[in-house]
Design a protein around this motif. Sequence first.
Motif, PDB file in Angstrom:
ATOM      1  N   GLU A 353       0.862  -1.144  -0.147  1.00 40.08           N
ATOM      2  CA  GLU A 353      -0.013  -0.003  -0.069  1.00 40.08           C
ATOM      3  C   GLU A 353       0.983   1.254   0.159  1.00 40.08           C
ATOM      4  O   GLU A 353       0.540   2.310  -0.817  1.00 40.08           O
ATOM      5  CB  GLU A 353      -0.961   0.048   1.339  1.00 40.08           C
ATOM      6  CG  GLU A 353      -1.921   1.018   1.405  1.00 40.08           C
ATOM      7  CD  GLU A 353      -2.985   0.999   0.192  1.00 40.08           C
ATOM      8  OE1 GLU A 353      -3.532   2.027  -0.157  1.00 40.08           O
ATOM      9  OE2 GLU A 353      -3.217   0.013  -0.360  1.00 40.08           O
ATOM     10  N   ILE A 354       2.097   1.276   0.814  1.00 43.78           N
ATOM     11  CA  ILE A 354       2.767   2.341   0.842  1.00 43.78           C
ATOM     12  C   ILE A 354       3.425   2.780  -0.768  1.00 43.78           C
ATOM     13  O   ILE A 354       3.441   3.747  -0.797  1.00 43.78           O
ATOM     14  CB  ILE A 354       4.006   2.208   2.080  1.00 43.78           C
ATOM     15  CG1 ILE A 354       3.323   2.190   3.289  1.00 43.78           C
ATOM     16  CG2 ILE A 354       5.023   3.273   1.726  1.00 43.78           C
ATOM     17  CD1 ILE A 354       4.214   2.020   4.379  1.00 43.78           C
ATOM     18  N   ARG A 355       3.758   1.456  -1.202  1.00 43.66           N
ATOM     19  CA  ARG A 355       4.474   1.624  -2.575  1.00 43.66           C
ATOM     20  C   ARG A 355       3.531   2.106  -3.616  1.00 43.66           C
ATOM     21  O   ARG A 355       3.756   3.018  -4.310  1.00 43.66           O
ATOM     22  CB  ARG A 355       5.015   0.426  -3.135  1.00 43.66           C
ATOM     23  CG  ARG A 355       6.310   0.134  -2.467  1.00 43.66           C
ATOM     24  CD  ARG A 355       6.946  -1.351  -3.354  1.00 43.66           C
ATOM     25  NE  ARG A 355       6.219  -2.587  -3.148  1.00 43.66           N
ATOM     26  CZ  ARG A 355       6.182  -3.406  -2.291  1.00 43.66           C
ATOM     27  NH1 ARG A 355       7.017  -3.117  -1.303  1.00 43.66           N
ATOM     28  NH2 ARG A 355       5.538  -4.576  -2.207  1.00 43.66           N
ATOM     29  N   ARG A 356       2.286   1.809  -3.299  1.00 44.47           N
ATOM     30  CA  ARG A 356       1.121   2.349  -4.418  1.00 44.47           C
ATOM     31  C   ARG A 356       1.096   3.922  -4.100  1.00 44.47           C
ATOM     32  O   ARG A 356       0.814   4.782  -4.957  1.00 44.47           O
ATOM     33  CB  ARG A 356      -0.229   1.564  -4.051  1.00 44.47           C
ATOM     34  CG  ARG A 356      -1.438   1.930  -4.957  1.00 44.47           C
ATOM     35  CD  ARG A 356      -2.690   1.379  -4.575  1.00 44.47           C
ATOM     36  NE  ARG A 356      -3.053   1.841  -3.276  1.00 44.47           N
ATOM     37  CZ  ARG A 356      -3.701   2.866  -3.287  1.00 44.47           C
ATOM     38  NH1 ARG A 356      -3.799   3.876  -4.163  1.00 44.47           N
ATOM     39  NH2 ARG A 356      -4.084   3.372  -1.922  1.00 44.47           N
ATOM     40  N   ILE A 357       0.702   4.280  -2.801  1.00 50.52           N
ATOM     41  CA  ILE A 357       0.961   5.842  -2.448  1.00 50.52           C
ATOM     42  C   ILE A 357       1.959   6.604  -2.888  1.00 50.52           C
ATOM     43  O   ILE A 357       1.822   7.683  -3.548  1.00 50.52           O
ATOM     44  CB  ILE A 357       0.809   5.775  -0.863  1.00 50.52           C
ATOM     45  CG1 ILE A 357      -0.322   5.290  -0.208  1.00 50.52           C
ATOM     46  CG2 ILE A 357       0.825   7.518  -0.359  1.00 50.52           C
ATOM     47  CD1 ILE A 357      -0.636   5.381   1.219  1.00 50.52           C
TER      48      ILE A 357
END
Length: 770
Positions: A353-357
């Motif tokens: 999720e952090i990489r997506r953000i």
Amino acid sequence: MLQRNFDQPYPAQEEATSTVAERWQQPTVDLREMGRILRRRYGMVALPPAILAGLALLYVVVVSTLYTATSTVLVDPRRANVVETNQSVLSNFGTDDATIESQTLLIQSVAILERVVRKLKLTDDPEFRPKPGILDPIRRLFSSSGPGDGASPEDAARSRSVEILQKRMKVTRQGTTFLVDINVSSESPQKAAAIANAVADAYFEEQVRAKYDATRIAANWLNGQINDLKSRVVASERAVEDFRSANNLTVSQGVTVNDQQITDLNNKLIAARVQTAEAGAKYDQVQQIAKSGGDPGGINAAISSEMITKLRTQYADIAKNEADLSSRYGQRHPLVANVRAQLRDTKGLINDEIRRILDSTRHDYDIARSREASLKQSLDQLQGVSTSSGQAQVRLHELQREAEANRTLYESYLARSKETTAQESLEMPDSRIVTKASIPIRPSSPKTLLILGLAVMLGLGAGAVLAFLADYLDGRIKTLEQAEAISGVPALAALPSINARELAGRARRGHDELGRYDPKTVKLLPPALQPPLMRYAIDQPGTFFAEAIRAVRLALQRTMRFQPVKVILVSSALDSEGKTTLAGNLAQSLATLGIRTLLVDGDLRNPQLTRALCPRAQVGLLEVALGRATPEQATLVDGSTGLSILPSTAVKQVDIITELMFSERIVDVLDHLRHRYELIIIDSPPLVPLVDGRALAELADRIILAVAWDQTPGEVLSHTISLLSPVSDRILGTVLTQVDLSRLQFYDYYRSSAYLKPYGAASLNPGAAG
């Protein structure tokens, strides 16, 4: 007393007299002398007021009686105009004195009075029609034109009525107030009140008419201006629209579309730049975390993400469960291994999720930069278009301002036109009547008491001026001081005149003696037949006349004590100055003292003394001088007084008389008489017209001059003294004769009858003196 005191004062008296004279100097204006002038010339003072009073009385009787009615008007310059309700608009009158005076003159103008004449039909009123005068034909001869020349009879009559009304009307302002009185005079009190009220009404009507005409003219002018302004507004607005269409300057909400687009793009560009800055800041934060190897979860987007928040909560619960299981079952327990697998899966999900953000942050930043570049490009294009159309916009703004100005002026004129049109229907005068004229009950003209009083006052003033002028121009001698000042010799006495009635009564006493008198006798007339005035000092010794003769005698006796005096010449400047009366009474007075006195009639041309005392004498001075008779034969003696008289017979040969007076024969006669008599009184001819008296003066020891009171001019006496200049040292003095004592009080009070009345009553009344 009627004589002067010639005794020399002592030195102390002279010093006291000089001190008093210095202390009491005569004032510049002697009020007492002015009063004497008015009293002695009371006839001249009373004549002008009597004449003017008579003329004033005649004027009051002849002039028509007039009644004056007064109508009071308030010239109200602050009266509001009732038409204009949207604001307090005051009248256009000023409040200064010039405005009030202008309204005062307007009330009595021809335009208003013509309105009154028409309204009241004064042209048919006899009072306001000119009356024919005596001088009208003469005026027509000298006047080139008249009021009716070139005008109809009606206009000429109206003009004359207006002129008469102007003379009968008086408009006055009450002090410095706004009140104006309209005074109209007429022979009828009702007519006076009616005319006064009609003048006030005509004045108001004239004000309303003038304001209506002014308003109507203003309305017509405003209508013309409005039509012109309307066409100018239409033309200017059409020019604005044509120019905007030609230059593609479409306006939306007051501005052009291009300007509106530039404004919108500029606002969007500003917002895009803000977004780009925010996305860039996020992206820089992500880059720094990635380079430093930090926890990506510290990114703001990750912290604010709900998914990451849930995953981290789940991760914390699993980690807690793992810890519980590890402590309970140990590290190798299958449950613990299962929980640890769940932890690894949850952490993986968090990282994904952090990489997506992080990828989303990078993508947002790229999109923001792209949008900003696109907006800036569009704005640059629109600004280029705006720059190319700038000159057109300047012109457009100029046309818009012109159109706006025309529109504003048009609206102002339109509003004023509507106000003026509304005001035409209601015009109010700027003045109002305070008091209507009422019918007068008393006449106002003529003011009888005032006219008579002014006439009397003016007459008294004119009479006083005439009296002062007449007295100033009157150079006749009236006082002893005048005679002394003019002649330069002492004034001996004032010989009063004797009442003619008394002289006539004394003459009637000789009636009986006249019957016994022989008219052919050459002797002296009996005392009863002699002129009463020639013997008055002897017959009436207690009178002021006798007192004056004694004063002259005293002055002569005083001179005889110190100097040898034999021959006394009694003369005068002109004839009929009383020298014969003076000489006769003086000689008789001296003779009564026992002095051997001879009275000589030296007037050979007009022997008045001889005609009075011995009219039938056959021989006299001429015969004695020519040797035809001796002095003893020619001399006549008055038995009652012992006075000797040497008469003079009438001589027709004038040349003989003139030569005789300058011959040695007269000298010889006088030398002979000097030895026989103590005093010789010579009645001399007048000195100014004849030279005989001057020749006798050369032979006399002393000279006495008779000066007729209020008859002899001062310059004549001065001329007489100059004629006697060769023998001026022999002049004993002057004697005022024929003095009216009752009038003398107006000149010399202390020698008048008023002052001397307590000392006697005889011969105080004026009358003829010889």
